[in-house]
Motif scaffolding. Structure first.
Motif, PDB file in Angstrom:
ATOM      1  N   GLY A  10      46.392  32.082  39.111  1.00  0.00           N
ATOM      2  CA  GLY A  10      47.567  32.433  39.996  1.00  0.00           C
ATOM      3  C   GLY A  10      48.328  31.966  41.320  1.00  0.00           C
ATOM      4  N   TYR A  11      48.468  33.339  41.934  1.00  0.00           N
ATOM      5  CA  TYR A  11      48.587  33.601  44.129  1.00  0.00           C
ATOM      6  C   TYR A  11      46.978  34.072  43.769  1.00  0.00           C
ATOM      7  N   TRP A  12      46.071  34.939  43.608  1.00  0.00           N
ATOM      8  CA  TRP A  12      45.320  35.075  43.766  1.00  0.00           C
ATOM      9  C   TRP A  12      43.996  34.370  43.600  1.00  0.00           C
ATOM     10  N   GLY A  13      44.100  34.164  42.327  1.00  0.00           N
ATOM     11  CA  GLY A  13      42.613  33.354  41.792  1.00  0.00           C
ATOM     12  C   GLY A  13      42.014  31.886  42.421  1.00  0.00           C
ATOM     13  N   CYS A  32      40.394  28.548  33.346  1.00  0.00           N
ATOM     14  CA  CYS A  32      41.408  28.842  32.358  1.00  0.00           C
ATOM     15  C   CYS A  32      42.643  29.393  32.981  1.00  0.00           C
ATOM     16  N   ASP A  33      43.333  28.767  32.771  1.00  0.00           N
ATOM     17  CA  ASP A  33      45.279  29.899  32.929  1.00  0.00           C
ATOM     18  C   ASP A  33      45.969  29.246  31.922  1.00  0.00           C
ATOM     19  N   ARG A  34      46.650  30.223  31.140  1.00  0.00           N
ATOM     20  CA  ARG A  34      47.471  29.250  29.996  1.00  0.00           C
ATOM     21  C   ARG A  34      49.027  29.005  30.664  1.00  0.00           C
ATOM     22  N   VAL A  70      41.480  37.596  36.961  1.00  0.00           N
ATOM     23  CA  VAL A  70      41.801  37.654  38.632  1.00  0.00           C
ATOM     24  C   VAL A  70      43.804  36.532  37.258  1.00  0.00           C
ATOM     25  N   THR A  71      44.010  38.360  36.734  1.00  0.00           N
ATOM     26  CA  THR A  71      45.220  37.887  35.870  1.00  0.00           C
ATOM     27  C   THR A  71      45.951  39.353  35.449  1.00  0.00           C
ATOM     28  N   PRO A  72      47.325  38.701  35.505  1.00  0.00           N
ATOM     29  CA  PRO A  72      47.663  40.628  35.636  1.00  0.00           C
ATOM     30  C   PRO A  72      47.509  41.633  35.090  1.00  0.00           C
ATOM     31  N   THR A  75      46.934  42.776  31.804  1.00  0.00           N
ATOM     32  CA  THR A  75      45.374  41.881  30.252  1.00  0.00           C
ATOM     33  C   THR A  75      44.323  41.609  30.759  1.00  0.00           C
ATOM     34  N   HIS A  76      43.713  42.512  31.724  1.00  0.00           N
ATOM     35  CA  HIS A  76      41.952  43.184  32.134  1.00  0.00           C
ATOM     36  C   HIS A  76      41.655  43.557  30.896  1.00  0.00           C
ATOM     37  N   PHE A  77      41.236  44.809  30.353  1.00  0.00           N
ATOM     38  CA  PHE A  77      40.730  45.311  29.757  1.00  0.00           C
ATOM     39  C   PHE A  77      40.513  44.062  28.674  1.00  0.00           C
ATOM     40  N   VAL A  92      36.839  41.458  37.965  1.00  0.00           N
ATOM     41  CA  VAL A  92      37.407  41.743  37.446  1.00  0.00           C
ATOM     42  C   VAL A  92      38.821  41.894  38.716  1.00  0.00           C
ATOM     43  N   GLU A  93      39.927  41.999  38.612  1.00  0.00           N
ATOM     44  CA  GLU A  93      40.638  41.549  40.166  1.00  0.00           C
ATOM     45  C   GLU A  93      40.862  43.644  39.835  1.00  0.00           C
ATOM     46  N   LYS A  94      41.589  43.859  41.042  1.00  0.00           N
ATOM     47  CA  LYS A  94      41.724  45.547  40.878  1.00  0.00           C
ATOM     48  C   LYS A  94      43.223  45.905  40.097  1.00  0.00           C
ATOM     49  N   PRO A  95      43.600  46.380  40.233  1.00  0.00           N
ATOM     50  CA  PRO A  95      43.263  47.712  39.281  1.00  0.00           C
ATOM     51  C   PRO A  95      42.708  47.431  38.282  1.00  0.00           C
ATOM     52  N   HIS A 121      37.830  45.922  45.324  1.00  0.00           N
ATOM     53  CA  HIS A 121      38.512  46.051  45.869  1.00  0.00           C
ATOM     54  C   HIS A 121      38.191  45.616  47.227  1.00  0.00           C
ATOM     55  N   THR A 122      38.898  44.876  47.490  1.00  0.00           N
ATOM     56  CA  THR A 122      38.812  44.021  48.453  1.00  0.00           C
ATOM     57  C   THR A 122      38.547  44.306  49.716  1.00  0.00           C
ATOM     58  N   PHE A 123      39.013  45.165  50.256  1.00  0.00           N
ATOM     59  CA  PHE A 123      39.370  45.532  51.184  1.00  0.00           C
ATOM     60  C   PHE A 123      38.121  46.342  51.890  1.00  0.00           C
TER      61      PHE A 123
HETATM   62  N1  LIG Z   1      42.395  41.893  45.364  1.00  0.00           N
HETATM   63  C1  LIG Z   1      43.277  41.502  46.161  1.00  0.00           C
HETATM   64  O1  LIG Z   1      43.478  42.074  47.486  1.00  0.00           O
HETATM   65  C2  LIG Z   1      44.729  41.381  45.311  1.00  0.00           C
HETATM   66  C3  LIG Z   1      45.668  40.594  45.570  1.00  0.00           C
HETATM   67  C4  LIG Z   1      46.514  40.103  44.881  1.00  0.00           C
HETATM   68  C5  LIG Z   1      46.318  40.422  43.521  1.00  0.00           C
HETATM   69  N2  LIG Z   1      45.401  40.748  42.897  1.00  0.00           N
HETATM   70  C6  LIG Z   1      45.977  40.671  41.604  1.00  0.00           C
HETATM   71  O2  LIG Z   1      45.085  39.703  40.953  1.00  0.00           O
HETATM   72  C7  LIG Z   1      45.639  39.570  39.589  1.00  0.00           C
HETATM   73  C8  LIG Z   1      46.706  38.435  39.755  1.00  0.00           C
HETATM   74  O3  LIG Z   1      47.438  39.100  40.585  1.00  0.00           O
HETATM   75  P1  LIG Z   1      48.087  37.399  41.004  1.00  0.00           P
HETATM   76  O4  LIG Z   1      48.981  38.578  42.088  1.00  0.00           O
HETATM   77  O5  LIG Z   1      47.648  35.806  41.414  1.00  0.00           O
HETATM   78  O6  LIG Z   1      49.029  37.109  39.990  1.00  0.00           O
HETATM   79  P2  LIG Z   1      50.174  36.057  39.525  1.00  0.00           P
HETATM   80  O7  LIG Z   1      50.957  35.849  38.153  1.00  0.00           O
HETATM   81  O8  LIG Z   1      50.355  35.165  39.977  1.00  0.00           O
HETATM   82  O9  LIG Z   1      49.165  35.230  38.936  1.00  0.00           O
HETATM   83  C9  LIG Z   1      48.238  34.949  37.206  1.00  0.00           C
HETATM   84  C10 LIG Z   1      48.106  34.028  37.111  1.00  0.00           C
HETATM   85  O10 LIG Z   1      47.065  34.286  35.250  1.00  0.00           O
HETATM   86  C11 LIG Z   1      47.339  33.376  33.974  1.00  0.00           C
HETATM   87  N3  LIG Z   1      47.890  34.123  32.407  1.00  0.00           N
HETATM   88  C12 LIG Z   1      48.191  35.765  32.998  1.00  0.00           C
HETATM   89  N4  LIG Z   1      48.149  36.170  31.495  1.00  0.00           N
HETATM   90  C13 LIG Z   1      46.634  34.873  30.735  1.00  0.00           C
HETATM   91  C14 LIG Z   1      45.328  35.312  30.109  1.00  0.00           C
HETATM   92  N5  LIG Z   1      46.077  35.836  29.027  1.00  0.00           N
HETATM   93  N6  LIG Z   1      45.291  34.057  29.760  1.00  0.00           N
HETATM   94  C15 LIG Z   1      44.767  32.507  31.089  1.00  0.00           C
HETATM   95  N7  LIG Z   1      45.772  32.700  32.121  1.00  0.00           N
HETATM   96  C16 LIG Z   1      46.460  34.124  32.362  1.00  0.00           C
HETATM   97  C17 LIG Z   1      48.978  33.468  34.426  1.00  0.00           C
HETATM   98  O11 LIG Z   1      49.435  32.034  34.429  1.00  0.00           O
HETATM   99  C18 LIG Z   1      49.186  33.139  36.343  1.00  0.00           C
HETATM  100  O12 LIG Z   1      48.916  31.756  36.821  1.00  0.00           O
HETATM  101  C19 LIG Z   1      46.167  41.095  39.055  1.00  0.00           C
HETATM  102  O13 LIG Z   1      45.290  41.585  38.623  1.00  0.00           O
HETATM  103  C20 LIG Z   1      46.723  41.307  41.008  1.00  0.00           C
HETATM  104  O14 LIG Z   1      46.350  42.637  41.171  1.00  0.00           O
HETATM  105  C21 LIG Z   1      44.049  41.385  43.849  1.00  0.00           C
END
Ligand SMILES: NC(=O)c1ccc[n+]([C@@H]2O[C@H](COP(=O)([O-])OP(=O)(O)OC[C@H]3O[C@@H](n4cnc5c(N)ncnc54)[C@H](O)[C@@H]3O)[C@@H](O)[C@H]2O)c1
Length: 334
Positions: A10-13, A32-34, A70-72, A75-77, A92-95, A121-123
């Motif tokens: 998504g945004y961060w992946g 992978c992305d759904r 890198v999903t919401p 879903t991390h756990f 795994v992404e934060k948190p 924890h990128t920072f």
């Molecule tokens: N480290 C950082 O600085 C930083 C910055 C932004 C986001 N994040 C973290 O990254 C994670 C994702 O955030 P985002 O902003 O990219 O969210 P987002 O919603 O933009 O992207 C998430 C992607 O995951 C996909 N997805 C969701 N559930 C799925 C599943 N079960 N199987 C496959 N794909 C699935 C969605 O389709 C989407 O494309 C979050 O945990 C967020 O906290 C971290």
């Protein structure tokens, strides 16, 4: 050479994929992305790469040695658990998880299977935080008075969490990393404005048992973007403006001298106002350094400093802050 699979584009992946891509020792073999639209973008960015919409297909691939999740947050756990059960190292992404219980389960599973969990924890990998840690470890600021962070903007609303779970992981992880004491309690106030049941404005405090206090303002509804941290000590004071193009960190040789040689009623307070200097800090992309460190830890079988335990500490504070917020600011002991 380790084969890596990335779940969530998504945004961060794309940032995670870009930074692992091209590192000697890593080979991204599947994304992978759904969401089919996101997979199209993945294919455009990495032509010829295998993609899939079912994370279990990626996790079930025996060739893949490590998985980046890198999903919401919600879903991390499940994804991390499935990956660890299949013998994969996990980035795994934060948190780390949505609860302390889940984080403890993952740590236990990784330990039993001899696998690494690294929480993004990128920072902690930015030149700024590395410099702040160096200064605080060396006692440059003296005895610490307070830590205050403002992390506000018109933010990207996360669907599954409130602003605490989205933004405060940054502050809690940075504070835990640089401040050499552990907080004993957390309080938080917050509110929401759109009937989603997810707070968009929060004021959080972490309490210590030595008078030091930390405060975090996390907010998705600010007209301006601010990323500023103040850390004050009795010898020096520091301002970190993460949006500044240069001189992100300024150290002020300022402080307060208090003398009390004639009894409490004649407390003598004098302010010291010395020079300011801005140390040079590295500007290598933090996520690149972190991705490379993940590979190193796997290769050397070494526990990263941003491991499951570090992620758990952050989740414990998030859970306490969320609880306090729901209880109108009640102090929650950690
Ligand atoms: N480290 C950082 O600085 C930083 C910055 C932004 C986001 N994040 C973290 O990254 C994670 C994702 O955030 P985002 O902003 O990219 O969210 P987002 O919603 O933009 O992207 C998430 C992607 O995951 C996909 N997805 C969701 N559930 C799925 C599943 N079960 N199987 C496959 N794909 C699935 C969605 O389709 C989407 O494309 C979050 O945990 C967020 O906290 C971290």
């Amino acid at each position: 050479m380790i084969d890596i699979g990335i779940i969530g584009f998504g945004y961060w992946g794309p940032n995670v994929a870009r930074n692992f891509n091209g590192l000697p020792g890593a080979n991204i073999t599947c994304i992978c992305d759904r969401d089919a639209k996101r997979l199209k973008m993945a294919t455009a960015a990495f032509p010829g790469l295998k993609t899939c919409s079912d994370p279990m297909e990626l996790i079930g691939d025996d060739g893949i040695g490590a998985v980046a999740i890198v999903t919401p947050v919600s879903t991390h756990f499940d994804l991390a658990k499935a990956a660890l059960e299949r013998g994969k190292h996990v980035f795994v992404e934060k948190p780390l998880t949505s609860s302390v219980r889940q984080a403890e389960d993952l740590i236990d599973l990784a330990r039993r299977n001899g696998l690494i969990i690294m929480v993004d924890h990128t920072f902690l990998f930015t030149g700024a935080v590395q410099k702040i840690k160096e200064l605080l470890d060396a006692g440059e600021l003296g005895d610490l008075f307070f830590y205050d962070s403002v992390r506000v903007n018109l933010g990207l609303y996360q669907h599954d969490v409130n602003v605490i779970w989205d933004l405060a992981p940054h502050d809690f992880s940075i504070m835990s990393h640089v401040v050499p004491k552990e907080p004993v309690a957390v309080t938080a106030l917050g509110t929401e404005h759109f009937g989603r049941g997810k707070e968009d404005v929060a004021f959080i405090a972490a309490h210590f048992d030595n008078g030091f206090i930390a405060h975090f303002h996390c907010n998705w509804l600010s007209p301006v973007k601010v990323r500023r941290t103040l850390i004050s000590g009795n010898r020096k004071m520091l301002v970190w403006d993460d949006l500044a193009s240069d001189e992100k960190i300024k150290i002020y040789d300022r402080g307060v001298d208090v003398r009390n040689d004639r009894g409490i009623h004649e407390l003598l307070v004098s302010y010291r106002s010395g020079d300011m200097h801005a140390p040079r800090i590295s500007n290598v992309e933090a996520l690149r350094t972190e991705a490379s460190y993940f590979l190193d830890c796997i290769e050397k079988n070494q526990t990263p400093f941003n491991d499951g335990e570090a992620g758990l500490k952050v989740v414990r504070m998030l859970e306490a802050a969320d609880r306090s917020l729901k209880l109108d600011g009640k102090k929650i002991r950690l």
